[in-house]
Design a protein around this motif. Structure first.
Motif, PDB file in Angstrom:
ATOM      1  N   GLN A  69     108.147  -7.079  21.797  1.00 60.25           N
ATOM      2  CA  GLN A  69     107.852  -6.293  22.985  1.00 60.25           C
ATOM      3  C   GLN A  69     108.476  -6.866  24.261  1.00 60.25           C
ATOM      4  O   GLN A  69     108.831  -6.110  25.161  1.00 60.25           O
ATOM      5  N   PHE A  70     108.596  -8.194  24.339  1.00 56.51           N
ATOM      6  CA  PHE A  70     109.055  -8.795  25.582  1.00 56.51           C
ATOM      7  C   PHE A  70     110.322  -9.636  25.434  1.00 56.51           C
ATOM      8  O   PHE A  70     110.859 -10.116  26.434  1.00 56.51           O
ATOM      9  N   GLY A  71     110.778  -9.856  24.190  1.00 54.60           N
ATOM     10  CA  GLY A  71     111.959 -10.677  23.990  1.00 54.60           C
ATOM     11  C   GLY A  71     111.717 -12.147  24.256  1.00 54.60           C
ATOM     12  O   GLY A  71     112.653 -12.914  24.478  1.00 54.60           O
ATOM     13  N   TYR A 131     101.547   3.693  28.716  1.00 56.31           N
ATOM     14  CA  TYR A 131     102.458   4.049  27.627  1.00 56.31           C
ATOM     15  C   TYR A 131     103.592   3.032  27.457  1.00 56.31           C
ATOM     16  O   TYR A 131     104.530   3.288  26.708  1.00 56.31           O
ATOM     17  N   LEU A 132     103.472   1.903  28.140  1.00 51.10           N
ATOM     18  CA  LEU A 132     104.558   0.928  28.121  1.00 51.10           C
ATOM     19  C   LEU A 132     104.808   0.386  26.718  1.00 51.10           C
ATOM     20  O   LEU A 132     105.950   0.317  26.254  1.00 51.10           O
ATOM     21  N   TYR A 165     116.210   5.324  26.254  1.00 46.32           N
ATOM     22  CA  TYR A 165     117.318   4.382  26.267  1.00 46.32           C
ATOM     23  C   TYR A 165     116.908   3.005  26.811  1.00 46.32           C
ATOM     24  O   TYR A 165     117.180   1.978  26.216  1.00 46.32           O
ATOM     25  N   CYS A 166     116.259   3.009  27.987  1.00 47.51           N
ATOM     26  CA  CYS A 166     115.890   1.728  28.593  1.00 47.51           C
ATOM     27  C   CYS A 166     114.783   1.931  29.620  1.00 47.51           C
ATOM     28  O   CYS A 166     114.510   3.058  30.046  1.00 47.51           O
ATOM     29  N   LEU A 167     114.150   0.808  30.000  1.00 45.91           N
ATOM     30  CA  LEU A 167     113.096   0.806  31.017  1.00 45.91           C
ATOM     31  C   LEU A 167     113.598   0.068  32.250  1.00 45.91           C
ATOM     32  O   LEU A 167     114.386  -0.872  32.139  1.00 45.91           O
ATOM     33  N   LYS A 168     113.123   0.493  33.424  1.00 42.48           N
ATOM     34  CA  LYS A 168     113.527  -0.162  34.669  1.00 42.48           C
ATOM     35  C   LYS A 168     112.339  -0.196  35.620  1.00 42.48           C
ATOM     36  O   LYS A 168     111.576   0.779  35.707  1.00 42.48           O
ATOM     37  N   TRP A 174     107.334   1.663  37.106  1.00 40.04           N
ATOM     38  CA  TRP A 174     108.121   1.681  35.874  1.00 40.04           C
ATOM     39  C   TRP A 174     108.774   3.043  35.683  1.00 40.04           C
ATOM     40  O   TRP A 174     108.155   4.083  35.940  1.00 40.04           O
ATOM     41  N   TYR A 175     110.012   3.030  35.217  1.00 44.57           N
ATOM     42  CA  TYR A 175     110.754   4.259  34.935  1.00 44.57           C
ATOM     43  C   TYR A 175     111.392   4.145  33.547  1.00 44.57           C
ATOM     44  O   TYR A 175     111.786   3.064  33.121  1.00 44.57           O
ATOM     45  N   ILE A 176     111.493   5.284  32.868  1.00 43.29           N
ATOM     46  CA  ILE A 176     112.190   5.344  31.589  1.00 43.29           C
ATOM     47  C   ILE A 176     113.468   6.145  31.789  1.00 43.29           C
ATOM     48  O   ILE A 176     113.443   7.238  32.385  1.00 43.29           O
TER      49      ILE A 176
END
Length: 316
Positions: A69-71, A131-132, A165-168, A174-176
């Motif tokens: 989840q976090f790397g 929903y993260l 694709y990615c989260l920012k 938070w944005y997807i």
């Protein structure tokens, strides 16, 4: 009947435990044995009021989930049997890890600081965490998601499928960034506007060569534009120079001229709405020198603002 609220609460508690575990290891200079970590966990009245021990099998599963989840890679020193956070040397990874660890440290401090109530103040920002974990799971497995989304401006709800694709994160929201299945285009969605999310069984492939850092490199914020990348030069006055020098507006920032009264900063960027708002937030201390079209946009904002306050300003 399945109690979805119960499972959602359990997922939140588990996420909080992951954050606590990461923070405890990060705070320990030489790492912690499982026994030492478990002793701390049993003393945690906030997250572990039922005093459930952290057994080896559970800890193994948590380490895997923390990595997925976090790397964040938690390894064990075989000589001391102490667990520690292994830092990656790959491009961008240290910055991501430092941001995560600092965020987790602050979050854990607030969570544990019952006795500090009223003495630690923080911003009340829209929730984007519900929903993260689902989004991270969908991204990891390249699965299409179905969301119900409430548009910010229209206030209307719609249900559709996305390829995440990615989260920012931008300004604590938070944005997807995702491909819309219906329109075959890339869109950006705020997580706090999502009202329901389901991970489907359908798979997708990332666009060839997609790289999140490269995708956002020419932008400030989360808006994207079809405008060409351009060179922006700002003239910054007085004490604001030190502020912008220390807190870069954009990664491409370079200070190309320095005088006792002002400095000129240069950027290679695609100017977005958020970039314009950032420039305006600095008031009279920041002046756009070029390009001309951006300078004109800022002038127009100032003129309209002046009219709000009854000032007689003329547009050029």
């Amino acid at each position: 009947m399945v109690d979805f609220k119960y499972y959602k609460t359990m997922a939140k508690n588990l996420l909080a435990q992951y954050i606590w575990e990461i923070n405890e290891l990060n705070r320990s200079e030489h790492g912690l044995t499982l026994t030492e970590l478990n002793e701390r966990w049993l003393r945690n009245d906030k997250l572990n009021d039922r005093k459930i021990p952290l057994i080896r099998k559970t800890w193994y599963a948590h380490r895997q989930e923390i990595f997925y989840q976090f790397g964040i890679d938690i390894e064990c020193n075989k000589r001391t049997n102490k667990y520690y956070i292994k830092y990656k040397e790959s491009i961008g990874q240290p910055d991501i890890q430092n941001w995560l660890l600092n965020s987790f440290a602050v979050g854990n401090m607030l969570l544990q600081g019952k006795d500090m109530k009223g003495r630690i103040l923080y911003e009340n920002v829209p929730s984007g965490y519900d929903y993260l974990t689902d989004l991270i799971e969908a991204m990891r497995e390249n699965k299409i998601i179905q969301i119900t989304y409430c548009g910010f401006w229209s206030g209307k709800k719609a249900t559709f499928e996305l390829k995440p694709y990615c989260l920012k994160v931008f300004k604590q929201r938070w944005y997807i960034i995702a491909g819309n299945v219906s329109y075959e285009s890339t869109w950006i969605y705020a997580l706090d506007r999502i009202e329901d999310l389901e991970i489907t069984t359908k798979k997708f492939k990332l666009p060839k060569g997609f790289d999140a850092e490269r995708f956002f490199a020419p932008y400030y914020g989360v808006s994207i534009t079809e405008d060409d990348e351009t060179t922006v030069r700002l003239k910054v006055y007085g004490k604001q120079v030190m502020y912008i020098r220390l807190l870069k507006i954009h990664e491409s920032q370079e200070e190309i001229k320095t005088t006792p009264e002002y400095s000129i900063f240069e950027y290679h960027i695609k100017p977005t709405f958020e970039f314009e708002q950032e420039l305006l937030s600095h008031g009279e201390d920041v002046e756009v020198l070029e390009p001309d079209y951006l300078r004109k946009r800022i002038e127009d904002h100032i003129v309209r603002m002046g009219r709000r306050y009854g000032l007689q300003l003329k547009e050029k």
